[in-house]
Scaffold this motif. Sequence first.
Motif, mmCIF file in Angstrom:
data_model
loop_
_atom_site.group_PDB
_atom_site.id
_atom_site.type_symbol
_atom_site.label_atom_id
_atom_site.label_comp_id
_atom_site.label_asym_id
_atom_site.label_seq_id
_atom_site.Cartn_x
_atom_site.Cartn_y
_atom_site.Cartn_z
ATOM 1 N N HIS A 33 -3.814 -6.826 -5.782
ATOM 2 C CA HIS A 33 -3.182 -7.216 -4.518
ATOM 3 C C HIS A 33 -3.211 -8.722 -4.280
ATOM 4 O O HIS A 33 -2.412 -9.242 -3.519
ATOM 5 C CB HIS A 33 -3.870 -6.520 -3.335
ATOM 6 N N GLN A 83 -9.371 2.684 -9.153
ATOM 7 C CA GLN A 83 -9.384 1.849 -7.952
ATOM 8 C C GLN A 83 -10.720 2.018 -7.200
ATOM 9 O O GLN A 83 -11.251 1.083 -6.643
ATOM 10 C CB GLN A 83 -8.210 2.258 -7.057
ATOM 11 N N ASN A 121 0.846 -1.205 0.000
ATOM 12 C CA ASN A 121 0.000 0.000 0.000
ATOM 13 C C ASN A 121 0.871 1.241 0.000
ATOM 14 O O ASN A 121 1.861 1.313 0.731
ATOM 15 C CB ASN A 121 -0.897 0.033 1.245
ATOM 16 N N GLY A 122 0.482 2.211 -0.823
ATOM 17 C CA GLY A 122 1.211 3.475 -0.855
ATOM 18 C C GLY A 122 2.520 3.436 -1.616
ATOM 19 O O GLY A 122 3.312 4.380 -1.544
ATOM 20 N N SER A 123 2.756 2.371 -2.374
ATOM 21 C CA SER A 123 4.044 2.259 -3.076
ATOM 22 C C SER A 123 4.067 3.025 -4.396
ATOM 23 O O SER A 123 5.125 3.130 -5.025
ATOM 24 C CB SER A 123 4.409 0.789 -3.291
ATOM 25 N N GLY A 124 2.924 3.534 -4.843
ATOM 26 C CA GLY A 124 2.924 4.394 -6.030
ATOM 27 C C GLY A 124 2.215 3.839 -7.256
ATOM 28 O O GLY A 124 2.257 4.449 -8.333
ATOM 29 N N LYS A 125 1.503 2.732 -7.101
ATOM 30 C CA LYS A 125 0.875 2.083 -8.260
ATOM 31 C C LYS A 125 -0.204 2.969 -8.903
ATOM 32 O O LYS A 125 -0.209 3.195 -10.115
ATOM 33 C CB LYS A 125 0.262 0.731 -7.842
ATOM 34 N N THR A 126 -1.108 3.469 -8.073
ATOM 35 C CA THR A 126 -2.177 4.317 -8.609
ATOM 36 C C THR A 126 -1.606 5.634 -9.132
ATOM 37 O O THR A 126 -2.062 6.157 -10.162
ATOM 38 C CB THR A 126 -3.258 4.563 -7.527
ATOM 39 N N THR A 127 -0.600 6.151 -8.442
ATOM 40 C CA THR A 127 0.042 7.384 -8.919
ATOM 41 C C THR A 127 0.630 7.160 -10.311
ATOM 42 O O THR A 127 0.514 8.023 -11.195
ATOM 43 C CB THR A 127 1.143 7.829 -7.931
HETATM 44 N N1 ATP Z 1 -3.225 13.301 -4.486
HETATM 45 C C1 ATP Z 1 -2.298 13.021 -3.574
HETATM 46 N N2 ATP Z 1 -1.831 13.959 -2.730
HETATM 47 C C2 ATP Z 1 -0.878 13.693 -1.817
HETATM 48 N N3 ATP Z 1 -0.307 12.493 -1.674
HETATM 49 C C3 ATP Z 1 -0.735 11.505 -2.481
HETATM 50 C C4 ATP Z 1 -1.745 11.705 -3.472
HETATM 51 N N4 ATP Z 1 -1.947 10.534 -4.132
HETATM 52 C C5 ATP Z 1 -1.119 9.640 -3.585
HETATM 53 N N5 ATP Z 1 -0.375 10.210 -2.594
HETATM 54 C C6 ATP Z 1 0.667 9.536 -1.799
HETATM 55 O O1 ATP Z 1 1.583 8.961 -2.709
HETATM 56 C C7 ATP Z 1 1.983 7.667 -2.263
HETATM 57 C C8 ATP Z 1 1.602 6.631 -3.292
HETATM 58 O O2 ATP Z 1 0.202 6.449 -3.290
HETATM 59 P P1 ATP Z 1 -0.582 5.542 -4.328
HETATM 60 O O3 ATP Z 1 -2.027 5.773 -4.143
HETATM 61 O O4 ATP Z 1 -0.024 5.739 -5.677
HETATM 62 O O5 ATP Z 1 -0.176 4.079 -3.817
HETATM 63 P P2 ATP Z 1 -0.731 2.654 -4.259
HETATM 64 O O6 ATP Z 1 0.468 1.808 -4.518
HETATM 65 O O7 ATP Z 1 -1.741 2.773 -5.314
HETATM 66 O O8 ATP Z 1 -1.408 2.137 -2.897
HETATM 67 P P3 ATP Z 1 -2.678 1.177 -2.654
HETATM 68 O O9 ATP Z 1 -2.166 -0.220 -2.840
HETATM 69 O O10 ATP Z 1 -3.063 1.429 -1.241
HETATM 70 O O11 ATP Z 1 -3.740 1.526 -3.631
HETATM 71 C C9 ATP Z 1 1.345 7.475 -0.894
HETATM 72 O O12 ATP Z 1 2.267 7.890 0.072
HETATM 73 C C10 ATP Z 1 0.137 8.385 -0.962
HETATM 74 O O13 ATP Z 1 -0.220 8.818 0.324
#
Ligand code: ATP
Length: 256
Positions: free
Chosen positions: A214, A90, A43-49
Amino acid sequence: MQPERPPVLQIQNLTKHFLGVTALQDVSFELYEGELLSLIGPNGSGKTTLFNCVTGFLKIDGGRVLFKGEDISNLRPDKIALKGIRRTFQDVRTFPEMTVLENMLAAVQQHQEENLIARMLGTSRIHHLEHTATERARELLDMVGLDNVRHLEARHLSYGQRKLLEFATVLMPDPDVIMLDEPAAGVSGEMVTHMMNHILNLNRQGKTILLVEHNMRLVMDISQRIVVLDYGRKIADGLPRDVRMDEKVREAYFGH
Ligand SMILES: Nc1ncnc2c1ncn2[C@@H]1O[C@H](COP(=O)(O)OP(=O)(O)OP(=O)(O)O)[C@@H](O)[C@H]1O
Ligand SMILES: [Mg+2]
């Protein structure tokens, strides 16, 4: 990895920061034509970003994204979608007040508006386009088991059904690349199997797919290759069996 196929998507040194948080740092990998590649990470590793940066929903701070060799970095989401990259969200984004069928048709409306001049050539052509779109929509809805509820407003569907609907909408314009952000999360056991079978079938038909998921067992079963992110950095990229055994991956997931 698969040198005989051309890369469709090239992600080069992708970097994204949010006020003190490094969401992505120098992430590079390629998605090859016809490939089913999974992007995993805690979680939070950057996938959605990464999805948001590739599809234009977030501005990129560094690096670039190429689609079929063309730099598409920071283009508007609708422009990128029209080029042939479609994604799911997501958090599931369907139009709640619209019927299931209307949701499907809305997914190609933009394409038809692009062809406005062609549409103005005559009403018979418009009718033909609408008829074709409706036929395709019903075929896809049938595939995901939603054709019988096509006249129901999307808000009446279960969460799993909405996920299936969103999945079907991204297929409407027959995109080159399909990006799925946790399509099976929050979905009941049986539906997870359905969803995964749909994804596998699509890939067997030649579709290029980037999947975030996941459920490790599923990821290991269906992926041809896996890229692993941890704290915004790529820590592994390879075959499922190699990634599973990778020390850095085990550390990221299990802390040992
Ligand atoms: N719009 C935003 N503003 C500030 N921080 C953000 C934003 N979007 C994501 N983050 C941060 O960037 C990092 C990556 O988040 P991201 O959502 O890409 O992770 P993820 O791998 O998709 O996680 P998950 O498995 O929980 O969906 C996290 O630390 C998150 O808190
Ligand atoms: Mg995410």
